[in-house]
Motif scaffolding. Structure first.
Motif, mmCIF file in Angstrom:
data_model
loop_
_atom_site.group_PDB
_atom_site.id
_atom_site.type_symbol
_atom_site.label_atom_id
_atom_site.label_comp_id
_atom_site.label_asym_id
_atom_site.label_seq_id
_atom_site.Cartn_x
_atom_site.Cartn_y
_atom_site.Cartn_z
ATOM 1 N N LEU A 24 0.871 -1.245 0.203
ATOM 2 C CA LEU A 24 0.136 -0.009 0.102
ATOM 3 C C LEU A 24 0.887 1.463 0.049
ATOM 4 C CD1 LEU A 24 -3.051 0.651 -0.075
ATOM 5 C CD2 LEU A 24 -3.021 0.736 2.566
ATOM 6 N N LEU A 25 1.854 1.304 0.924
ATOM 7 C CA LEU A 25 2.608 2.646 1.177
ATOM 8 C C LEU A 25 3.850 2.284 0.310
ATOM 9 C CD1 LEU A 25 0.667 3.003 3.756
ATOM 10 C CD2 LEU A 25 2.369 4.418 4.748
ATOM 11 N N PRO A 26 4.180 3.530 -0.756
ATOM 12 C CA PRO A 26 5.544 3.443 -1.132
ATOM 13 C C PRO A 26 6.734 3.261 -0.165
ATOM 14 C CG PRO A 26 4.364 5.325 -1.858
ATOM 15 C CD PRO A 26 3.372 4.698 -0.834
ATOM 16 N N PHE A 34 -0.598 9.545 6.099
ATOM 17 C CA PHE A 34 -0.617 9.116 4.677
ATOM 18 C C PHE A 34 -1.886 9.276 4.076
ATOM 19 C CE2 PHE A 34 -0.702 6.248 1.055
ATOM 20 C CZ PHE A 34 0.378 6.348 0.297
ATOM 21 N N ALA A 35 -2.002 9.892 2.979
ATOM 22 C CA ALA A 35 -3.243 10.050 2.290
ATOM 23 C C ALA A 35 -3.587 9.024 1.309
ATOM 24 C CB ALA A 35 -3.562 11.479 1.702
ATOM 25 N N LEU A 36 -4.508 8.237 1.242
ATOM 26 C CA LEU A 36 -4.728 7.289 0.507
ATOM 27 C C LEU A 36 -5.257 7.789 -0.830
ATOM 28 C CD1 LEU A 36 -6.974 4.470 2.046
ATOM 29 C CD2 LEU A 36 -4.788 4.438 1.437
ATOM 30 N N ARG A 37 -4.713 7.209 -1.852
ATOM 31 C CA ARG A 37 -5.024 7.709 -3.409
ATOM 32 C C ARG A 37 -6.286 6.774 -3.758
ATOM 33 N NH1 ARG A 37 1.210 6.369 -4.322
ATOM 34 N NH2 ARG A 37 0.165 4.507 -3.382
ATOM 35 N N PRO A 38 -6.958 7.037 -4.757
ATOM 36 C CA PRO A 38 -7.956 6.319 -5.529
ATOM 37 C C PRO A 38 -7.421 4.862 -5.927
ATOM 38 C CG PRO A 38 -8.008 8.217 -6.316
ATOM 39 C CD PRO A 38 -6.833 8.330 -5.728
ATOM 40 N N SER A 39 -6.326 4.823 -6.322
ATOM 41 C CA SER A 39 -5.806 3.394 -6.647
ATOM 42 C C SER A 39 -5.611 2.477 -5.378
ATOM 43 C CB SER A 39 -4.528 3.525 -7.328
ATOM 44 O OG SER A 39 -3.200 4.511 -6.888
#
Ligand SMILES: [Zn+2]
Length: 267
Positions: A24-26, A34-39
């Motif tokens: 999930l997190l780079p 951390f802000a979740l992205r749509p992907s």
């Protein structure tokens, strides 16, 4: 699905040839914020099993996990019965310090927990998962000895940590920090605390002030300005490393190298 690169690495070790986990997190992202992205939401929605450190590390992830992946199996490693967490204030009812992967000794137990989670989700391959988990645990035990030996001469070193997320690394290897810039959740420090740390730096008892992805170099510059105290970025989340089974031992060895270099006074 896994949350951060070090856990992804441990899960990849245990899955072996049976597949590869999603991440999930780079590598190097700040897990506390951390802000979740749509992907990312799509990745979560498509997950059958989610192995994550737990809500103590990534409180922002708890609601999306339940909303986006309501039927997925979930394993929070902080809930494992195979480890004893360090707690805030060292009392039994203190908040759990979730940064357990930073000690190979703990990662060894988490590898077994990961083997059990994968086996429960995919029972047909249980024997492979558990064989891989035991092999991973064995290697992590050896890594623990290697790192403990490397760090043993530094038990008297004077250093300041960027946020209070390295106690597993410190405590399991007999290191003792002189101070820490930010708390366990990497909240920004206040001016009076920064003043105390500046006095500590000026006292001459500190050879290195570390920064990290959570607490950047700006905070450190203020503390070491005009002194010969050294600084380095310590990385507990795998910045600039390639995700995969080899990331974890590389991360730990690099942390130990960064540590010993920075606390050794320049000649
Ligand atoms: Zn942290």
């Amino acid at each position: 699905m896994t949350d951060i690169a070090p856990i992804h690495s441990l899960v990849a070790q245990v899955m072996g040839d049976l597949g590869s986990p999603d991440l999930l997190l780079p590598p190097g992202a700040d897990p506390h914020d951390f802000a979740l992205r749509p992907s990312d939401a799509d990745k979560l929605a498509n997950s059958d099993l989610i192995i994550w450190v737990g809500p103590e590390l990534t409180p922002w992830l708890e609601d999306p996990l339940n909303a986006l992946a309501p039927t997925a199996d979930k394993t929070a490693l902080t809930e494992s019965v195979l480890w004893t967490p360090i707690r805030e204030g060292d009392t039994e009812d203190g908040a759990i310090d979730p940064h357990g992967w930073l000690a190979p000794f703990v990662a060894r137990n988490w590898a077994i927990e990961i083997g059990m989670a994968l086996s429960a989700a995919d029972p047909a391959n249980e024997s492979t998962y558990m064989a891989n988990a035991n092999a991973a645990a064995e290697a992590l035990g050896q890594l623990n000895v290697e790192i403990s030996d490397k760090l043993a001469p530094y038990s008297e070193a004077g250093f300041i940590m960027p946020h209070d997320g390295y106690r597993y690394f410190e405590d399991f290897h007999d290191l003792s920090k002189a101070g820490v810039i930010a708390d366990m959740h990497a909240h920004d420090p206040g001016p009076s605390h920064m003043g105390e740390l500046r006095d500590l730096v000026l006292s001459g008892d500190v050879t290195c002030v570390f920064s990290d992805a959570e607490i950047g170099e700006n905070w450190v510059s203020v503390l070491i300005d005009g002194t010969d105290v050294q600084t380095a970025m310590i990385d507990g989340t795998g910045a600039n490393l390639t995700p995969g089974p080899d990331l974890y031992p590389e991360l730990i060895r690099r942390m130990a190298d960064t540590f010993t270099d920075c606390v050794t006074p320049a000649s």
